[in-house]
Motif scaffolding. Structure first.
Motif, PDB file in Angstrom:
ATOM      1  N   LEU A  69      22.806  29.644  43.430  1.00 19.65           N
ATOM      2  CA  LEU A  69      22.194  30.927  43.109  1.00 19.65           C
ATOM      3  C   LEU A  69      23.170  31.758  42.295  1.00 19.65           C
ATOM      4  O   LEU A  69      23.865  31.244  41.441  1.00 19.65           O
ATOM      5  CB  LEU A  69      21.768  31.625  44.406  1.00 19.65           C
ATOM      6  N   ASP A  70      23.250  33.040  42.537  1.00 16.89           N
ATOM      7  CA  ASP A  70      24.079  33.917  41.713  1.00 16.89           C
ATOM      8  C   ASP A  70      25.438  34.203  42.327  1.00 16.89           C
ATOM      9  O   ASP A  70      26.242  34.929  41.746  1.00 16.89           O
ATOM     10  CB  ASP A  70      23.358  35.250  41.480  1.00 16.89           C
ATOM     11  N   THR A  71      25.729  33.683  43.513  1.00 11.18           N
ATOM     12  CA  THR A  71      26.971  34.021  44.193  1.00 11.18           C
ATOM     13  C   THR A  71      28.134  33.216  43.626  1.00 11.18           C
ATOM     14  O   THR A  71      28.006  32.020  43.370  1.00 11.18           O
ATOM     15  CB  THR A  71      26.837  33.746  45.706  1.00 11.18           C
ATOM     16  N   ASN A  72      29.265  33.895  43.432  1.00 16.00           N
ATOM     17  CA  ASN A  72      30.425  33.226  42.849  1.00 16.00           C
ATOM     18  C   ASN A  72      31.694  33.880  43.352  1.00 16.00           C
ATOM     19  O   ASN A  72      31.670  34.959  43.952  1.00 16.00           O
ATOM     20  CB  ASN A  72      30.356  33.284  41.323  1.00 16.00           C
ATOM     21  N   GLY A  73      32.824  33.231  43.137  1.00 14.26           N
ATOM     22  CA  GLY A  73      34.087  33.796  43.592  1.00 14.26           C
ATOM     23  C   GLY A  73      35.274  33.072  43.001  1.00 14.26           C
ATOM     24  O   GLY A  73      35.130  32.076  42.279  1.00 14.26           O
ATOM     25  N   VAL A  74      36.455  33.570  43.305  1.00 11.75           N
ATOM     26  CA  VAL A  74      37.700  32.971  42.826  1.00 11.75           C
ATOM     27  C   VAL A  74      38.830  33.370  43.757  1.00 11.75           C
ATOM     28  O   VAL A  74      38.784  34.451  44.376  1.00 11.75           O
ATOM     29  CB  VAL A  74      38.004  33.406  41.372  1.00 11.75           C
TER      30      VAL A  74
ATOM     31  N   THR B 164      48.112  36.550  47.277  1.00 17.36           N
ATOM     32  CA  THR B 164      46.824  35.966  46.918  1.00 17.36           C
ATOM     33  C   THR B 164      45.775  37.049  46.759  1.00 17.36           C
ATOM     34  O   THR B 164      45.802  38.066  47.473  1.00 17.36           O
ATOM     35  CB  THR B 164      46.364  34.921  47.954  1.00 17.36           C
ATOM     36  N   LEU B 165      44.869  36.849  45.817  1.00 11.41           N
ATOM     37  CA  LEU B 165      43.736  37.745  45.590  1.00 11.41           C
ATOM     38  C   LEU B 165      42.464  36.917  45.654  1.00 11.41           C
ATOM     39  O   LEU B 165      42.380  35.855  45.035  1.00 11.41           O
ATOM     40  CB  LEU B 165      43.846  38.452  44.239  1.00 11.41           C
ATOM     41  N   VAL B 166      41.487  37.395  46.403  1.00 10.32           N
ATOM     42  CA  VAL B 166      40.203  36.706  46.547  1.00 10.32           C
ATOM     43  C   VAL B 166      39.101  37.636  46.073  1.00 10.32           C
ATOM     44  O   VAL B 166      39.097  38.829  46.409  1.00 10.32           O
ATOM     45  CB  VAL B 166      39.949  36.294  48.016  1.00 10.32           C
ATOM     46  N   ARG B 167      38.170  37.095  45.282  1.00  9.01           N
ATOM     47  CA  ARG B 167      36.995  37.865  44.844  1.00  9.01           C
ATOM     48  C   ARG B 167      35.733  37.108  45.219  1.00  9.01           C
ATOM     49  O   ARG B 167      35.651  35.897  45.092  1.00  9.01           O
ATOM     50  CB  ARG B 167      36.989  38.081  43.332  1.00  9.01           C
ATOM     51  N   TRP B 168      34.725  37.848  45.699  1.00  9.65           N
ATOM     52  CA  TRP B 168      33.382  37.332  46.002  1.00  9.65           C
ATOM     53  C   TRP B 168      32.386  38.255  45.328  1.00  9.65           C
ATOM     54  O   TRP B 168      32.570  39.487  45.334  1.00  9.65           O
ATOM     55  CB  TRP B 168      33.165  37.335  47.518  1.00  9.65           C
ATOM     56  N   GLY B 169      31.310  37.717  44.729  1.00 10.29           N
ATOM     57  CA  GLY B 169      30.331  38.592  44.079  1.00 10.29           C
ATOM     58  C   GLY B 169      28.941  37.993  44.016  1.00 10.29           C
ATOM     59  O   GLY B 169      28.767  36.767  44.010  1.00 10.29           O
ATOM     60  N   GLN B 170      27.945  38.880  43.979  1.00 15.24           N
ATOM     61  CA  GLN B 170      26.550  38.474  43.799  1.00 15.24           C
ATOM     62  C   GLN B 170      25.711  39.696  43.431  1.00 15.24           C
ATOM     63  O   GLN B 170      26.197  40.830  43.429  1.00 15.24           O
ATOM     64  CB  GLN B 170      25.986  37.836  45.072  1.00 15.24           C
ATOM     65  N   MET B 171      24.433  39.495  43.131  1.00 15.49           N
ATOM     66  CA  MET B 171      23.524  40.613  42.921  1.00 15.49           C
ATOM     67  C   MET B 171      23.274  41.297  44.257  1.00 15.49           C
ATOM     68  O   MET B 171      23.283  40.658  45.299  1.00 15.49           O
ATOM     69  CB  MET B 171      22.201  40.126  42.332  1.00 15.49           C
ATOM     70  N   GLY B 172      23.052  42.628  44.211  1.00 18.31           N
ATOM     71  CA  GLY B 172      22.732  43.353  45.423  1.00 18.31           C
ATOM     72  C   GLY B 172      23.594  44.577  45.616  1.00 18.31           C
ATOM     73  O   GLY B 172      24.286  45.027  44.694  1.00 18.31           O
TER      74      GLY B 172
END
Length: 216
Positions: free
Chosen positions: A98-103, A186-194
């Motif tokens: 779906l649209d969820t992603n991260g790094v 460390t840096l963590v990113r999570w993202g999606q619509m909403g």
């Protein structure tokens, strides 16, 4: 691509920020392809990074790439562009169908004092990301918020970025964390619509704690 993300893509070129992605981008597709191609070629550093199963639960399974040297394209991650040096850094990207992603980006500083300074720099960037995006992109509503400190190793801090384009009624939510163990940051990113209410904040805190505990 909708109007909000077209505007943010332009902002990327002007300000060095990574545009928010509501649908899998070419980079997301490439990340998934690298994951499939690299499953048998795991980096010896993979054990110090999050696995797909350690990301917050998603409606579809997470896919993780192998661990790469350097930092992601465009100098890093949204809200902290060009803050993490490519030297002595590694990263892993994550995506779903779906649209969820991260790094996750991890770097080893020259000294512990340098690591402390980098954490402070990243925290400042994450806290001030919303106002910067609004300044660079008139008409966009962007709100950054701090969600406190996590007691793990030398500490970790969680932030969110909530953006909305009122003209077309779309919203995106991103969660960020930055943590340190000695000289390693460390840096963590999570993202999606909403919206923020849609974000798995508690699960992301658990992901962050796991990420920092794996550092060495």
């Amino acid at each position: 691509m909708n109007k909000l993300r077209t505007a943010l893509a332009a902002l990327t070129a002007a300000a060095g920020l990574v545009a928010l992605a509501a649908v899998p981008s070419q980079a997301d597709t490439a990340a998934a392809q690298r994951a499939r191609a690299g499953q048998a070629l795991q980096s010896p550093h993979a054990s110090t990074f999050l696995t797909a199963a350690q990301l917050p639960p998603s409606a579809t399974p997470w896919t993780a790439t192998r661990v790469f040297d350097g930092v992601p394209e465009n100098g890093g991650v949204l809200c902290a562009p060009y803050k993490i040096p490519a030297q002595n850094s590694r990263y892993r990207e994550f995506s779903t169908e779906l649209d969820t992603n991260g790094v996750q980006v991890t770097t080893v500083a020259r000294t512990e004092a340098d690591a402390v300074k980098l954490v402070d720099t990243l925290r400042t960037s994450l806290a001030g990301c919303g106002p910067l995006l609004e300044q660079q992109n008139p008409g966009l509503h962007a709100v950054s918020a701090s969600h406190g400190k996590i007691a793990v190793e030398e500490g970790a801090w969680v932030y969110s970025l909530d953006t909305a384009d009122p003209q077309i009624g779309t919203t995106d939510i991103h969660l960020f964390s930055v943590g340190r163990d000695g000289r390693t940051v460390t840096l963590v990113r999570w993202g999606q619509m909403g919206d923020l209410k849609d974000a798995p904040l508690n699960a992301f805190r658990t992901t962050t704690k796991t990420a920092v505990n794996k550092l060495r």
